[in-house]
Design an enzyme around this catalytic site. Structure first.
Site, PDB file in Angstrom:
ATOM      1  N   THR A  30       0.820  -1.204   0.000  1.00  0.00           N
ATOM      2  CA  THR A  30       0.000   0.000   0.000  1.00  0.00           C
ATOM      3  C   THR A  30       0.857   1.258   0.000  1.00  0.00           C
ATOM      4  O   THR A  30       0.484   2.271  -0.594  1.00  0.00           O
ATOM      5  CB  THR A  30      -0.962   0.015   1.198  1.00  0.00           C
ATOM      6  OG1 THR A  30      -0.204  -0.100   2.414  1.00  0.00           O
ATOM      7  CG2 THR A  30      -1.969  -1.123   1.105  1.00  0.00           C
ATOM      8  N   ASN A  32       3.812   1.491  -1.447  1.00  0.00           N
ATOM      9  CA  ASN A  32       4.315   1.621  -2.818  1.00  0.00           C
ATOM     10  C   ASN A  32       3.294   2.355  -3.694  1.00  0.00           C
ATOM     11  O   ASN A  32       3.651   3.251  -4.468  1.00  0.00           O
ATOM     12  CB  ASN A  32       4.591   0.243  -3.425  1.00  0.00           C
ATOM     13  CG  ASN A  32       5.632  -0.546  -2.661  1.00  0.00           C
ATOM     14  OD1 ASN A  32       6.424   0.009  -1.902  1.00  0.00           O
ATOM     15  ND2 ASN A  32       5.626  -1.856  -2.855  1.00  0.00           N
ATOM     16  N   TYR A  91      12.313  -6.966   4.938  1.00  0.00           N
ATOM     17  CA  TYR A  91      12.275  -8.062   3.976  1.00  0.00           C
ATOM     18  C   TYR A  91      13.457  -7.993   3.032  1.00  0.00           C
ATOM     19  O   TYR A  91      14.052  -6.937   2.815  1.00  0.00           O
ATOM     20  CB  TYR A  91      10.947  -8.103   3.204  1.00  0.00           C
ATOM     21  CG  TYR A  91      10.703  -6.984   2.220  1.00  0.00           C
ATOM     22  CD1 TYR A  91      11.047  -7.116   0.868  1.00  0.00           C
ATOM     23  CD2 TYR A  91      10.078  -5.800   2.626  1.00  0.00           C
ATOM     24  CE1 TYR A  91      10.796  -6.105  -0.038  1.00  0.00           C
ATOM     25  CE2 TYR A  91       9.818  -4.785   1.725  1.00  0.00           C
ATOM     26  CZ  TYR A  91      10.178  -4.942   0.397  1.00  0.00           C
ATOM     27  OH  TYR A  91       9.924  -3.930  -0.502  1.00  0.00           O
ATOM     28  N   TYR A 172      -2.196 -11.121  -1.944  1.00  0.00           N
ATOM     29  CA  TYR A 172      -2.396 -12.278  -1.070  1.00  0.00           C
ATOM     30  C   TYR A 172      -1.062 -12.936  -0.749  1.00  0.00           C
ATOM     31  O   TYR A 172      -0.285 -13.252  -1.654  1.00  0.00           O
ATOM     32  CB  TYR A 172      -3.321 -13.287  -1.756  1.00  0.00           C
ATOM     33  CG  TYR A 172      -3.523 -14.579  -1.002  1.00  0.00           C
ATOM     34  CD1 TYR A 172      -4.056 -14.578   0.279  1.00  0.00           C
ATOM     35  CD2 TYR A 172      -3.200 -15.803  -1.574  1.00  0.00           C
ATOM     36  CE1 TYR A 172      -4.257 -15.765   0.976  1.00  0.00           C
ATOM     37  CE2 TYR A 172      -3.403 -16.998  -0.896  1.00  0.00           C
ATOM     38  CZ  TYR A 172      -3.920 -16.971   0.382  1.00  0.00           C
ATOM     39  OH  TYR A 172      -4.123 -18.146   1.068  1.00  0.00           O
ATOM     40  N   ARG A 173      -0.793 -13.105   0.533  1.00  0.00           N
ATOM     41  CA  ARG A 173       0.373 -13.850   1.009  1.00  0.00           C
ATOM     42  C   ARG A 173      -0.149 -14.904   1.971  1.00  0.00           C
ATOM     43  O   ARG A 173      -0.500 -14.612   3.114  1.00  0.00           O
ATOM     44  CB  ARG A 173       1.372 -12.929   1.706  1.00  0.00           C
ATOM     45  CG  ARG A 173       1.893 -11.787   0.856  1.00  0.00           C
ATOM     46  CD  ARG A 173       2.809 -12.259  -0.264  1.00  0.00           C
ATOM     47  NE  ARG A 173       3.319 -11.116  -1.023  1.00  0.00           N
ATOM     48  CZ  ARG A 173       2.735 -10.584  -2.077  1.00  0.00           C
ATOM     49  NH1 ARG A 173       1.586 -11.096  -2.510  1.00  0.00           N
ATOM     50  NH2 ARG A 173       3.278  -9.561  -2.720  1.00  0.00           N
ATOM     51  N   ARG A 231      -3.149  -9.528 -15.077  1.00  0.00           N
ATOM     52  CA  ARG A 231      -2.732 -10.873 -15.486  1.00  0.00           C
ATOM     53  C   ARG A 231      -1.285 -10.883 -15.967  1.00  0.00           C
ATOM     54  O   ARG A 231      -0.940 -11.592 -16.915  1.00  0.00           O
ATOM     55  CB  ARG A 231      -3.652 -11.400 -16.578  1.00  0.00           C
ATOM     56  CG  ARG A 231      -5.119 -11.515 -16.163  1.00  0.00           C
ATOM     57  CD  ARG A 231      -5.916 -12.311 -17.176  1.00  0.00           C
ATOM     58  NE  ARG A 231      -5.968 -11.644 -18.480  1.00  0.00           N
ATOM     59  CZ  ARG A 231      -6.292 -12.267 -19.621  1.00  0.00           C
ATOM     60  NH1 ARG A 231      -6.576 -13.560 -19.612  1.00  0.00           N
ATOM     61  NH2 ARG A 231      -6.340 -11.588 -20.758  1.00  0.00           N
ATOM     62  N   GLY A 266       2.333  -4.691  -9.533  1.00  0.00           N
ATOM     63  CA  GLY A 266       0.901  -4.489  -9.302  1.00  0.00           C
ATOM     64  C   GLY A 266       0.603  -3.217  -8.544  1.00  0.00           C
ATOM     65  O   GLY A 266      -0.390  -2.529  -8.809  1.00  0.00           O
ATOM     66  N   ASP A 267       1.477  -2.870  -7.589  1.00  0.00           N
ATOM     67  CA  ASP A 267       1.303  -1.641  -6.818  1.00  0.00           C
ATOM     68  C   ASP A 267       1.434  -0.420  -7.721  1.00  0.00           C
ATOM     69  O   ASP A 267       0.649   0.534  -7.620  1.00  0.00           O
ATOM     70  CB  ASP A 267       2.349  -1.556  -5.704  1.00  0.00           C
ATOM     71  CG  ASP A 267       2.415  -2.813  -4.858  1.00  0.00           C
ATOM     72  OD1 ASP A 267       1.374  -3.491  -4.718  1.00  0.00           O
ATOM     73  OD2 ASP A 267       3.502  -3.120  -4.347  1.00  0.00           O
TER      74      ASP A 267
END
Length: 326
Positions: A30, A32, A91, A172-173, A231, A266-267
């Protein structure tokens, strides 16, 4: 400009990022998106809407550096909580030769995971509707314990009932759910979302589905919801609000050797789309298609560099998209 949006908050967890090239910075889905959105708007002199970030950090040097970054970018930090004992999570990114990434996380002491256990200001802001829109993700949900998650969903219901706009990214993680089933939380959030950014791979994993058609069947009859399904290198699929006609928008085609790190693709896509949404009327299908094309451009640039956040001057300009207004 979308006149009803004067302020928008992004809620989630920002972490200290250790990149594959050996450098360190910050990243978190979020954050990013908030960072890229502000970068795109700032580059063309658009100071509205006011973008804020809601999270919890520590009192250590890296947390203070993060607050300095927020101030430098013009991202409001009045919804950031400082925890006395906890810190920001960390991370490490590991990359394959084609830029696909894997992560190692250190989240045990992450302050963001206890955001609603503190005397936080986001609840009051949502209840008073002093902000117009909130953006959050599947990770925003997953980092919370069950008690906090239930509280957040009730908070969002009240906010939506007052006319607040909810924007959701399904990131999703599975490991973050710790044996909990995510489906009920995702369904509850999707029932509130005005705009949903869905990565197909995640959607299939969450609901144990196998095809795009199965996913589309779920959202085909959501009349007032704008759904964008990403996608990867394939065209994104868009289900406009108040329409059952699907739009397919192809991404930028890159040579495989140009792809360095897909960490925040995606972000960045969501930020590019939202930048367009905030400065033009997206009710028309051609406007939605242009927004998706610009979103693909932003994502295509980001994945050609290391790390979640790239230098803002590398991003495509909204000026090239015939944007007007401030």
């Amino acid at each position: 400009m979308t006149t009803s949006i004067h302020s928008m908050v992004f809620f989630g967890e920002c972490m200290v990022e250790h990149r594959a090239d050996g450098t360190s910075y910050f990243g978190g889905d979020t954050f990013n998106t908030a960072w890229y959105l502000v970068s795109l708007l700032n580059a063309v002199g658009l100071s509205k809407p006011k973008i804020k970030y809601a999270t919890a950090i520590g009192q250590d040097a890296q947390s203070q550096q993060f607050q300095t970054l927020l101030a430098h970018m013009g991202i409001g930090c009045d919804l950031v909580v400082t925890h006395q004992y906890k810190t920001m999570g960390k991370y490490w990114i590991k990359l394959t030769q084609n830029g696909e990434r894997s992560f190692e996380f250190e989240r045990e002491q992450s302050a963001a995971r206890a955001y609603f256990k503190s005397h936080e200001p986001l609840s009051e802001a949502l209840n008073a509707k002093s902000i117009d829109a909130i953006y959050l993700s599947g990770i925003s949900l997953a980092i919370l314990c069950s008690e906090q998650l239930t509280y957040l969903l009730e908070l969002l219901k009240r906010f939506k009932a007052q006319g607040g706009i909810v924007i959701f990214d399904n990131n999703y993680r599975a490991s973050l759910w710790h044996g909990r089933k995510p489906q009920s939380a995702y369904l509850a959030l999707m029932a509130l979302a005005n705009i949903a950014f869905l990565t197909l791979e995640d959607e299939l994993a969450i609901y144990a589905k196998h095809t795009l058609d199965e996913v589309l069947t779920v959202y085909q009859n959501t009349n007032e919801q704008l759904v964008i399904i990403r996608r990867g290198p394939l065209p994104c699929v868009i289900k406009p609000s108040n329409s059952h006609e699907l739009l397919y928008v192809a991404p930028e085609q890159l040579h495989a050797q140009s792809i360095v790190d897909t960490c925040a693709a995606g972000d960045a896509f969501a930020a590019g789309f939202l930048a367009q949404w905030l400065v033009r009327d997206l009710l028309a299908h051609d406007a939605i298609e242009r927004a998706a094309q610009f979103a693909h451009k932003v994502a295509a640039e980001v994945i050609q560099h290391h790390g979640a956040l790239i230098t803002p001057h590398l991003l495509p300009s909204l000026l090239g998209e015939e944007v007007s207004g401030a």
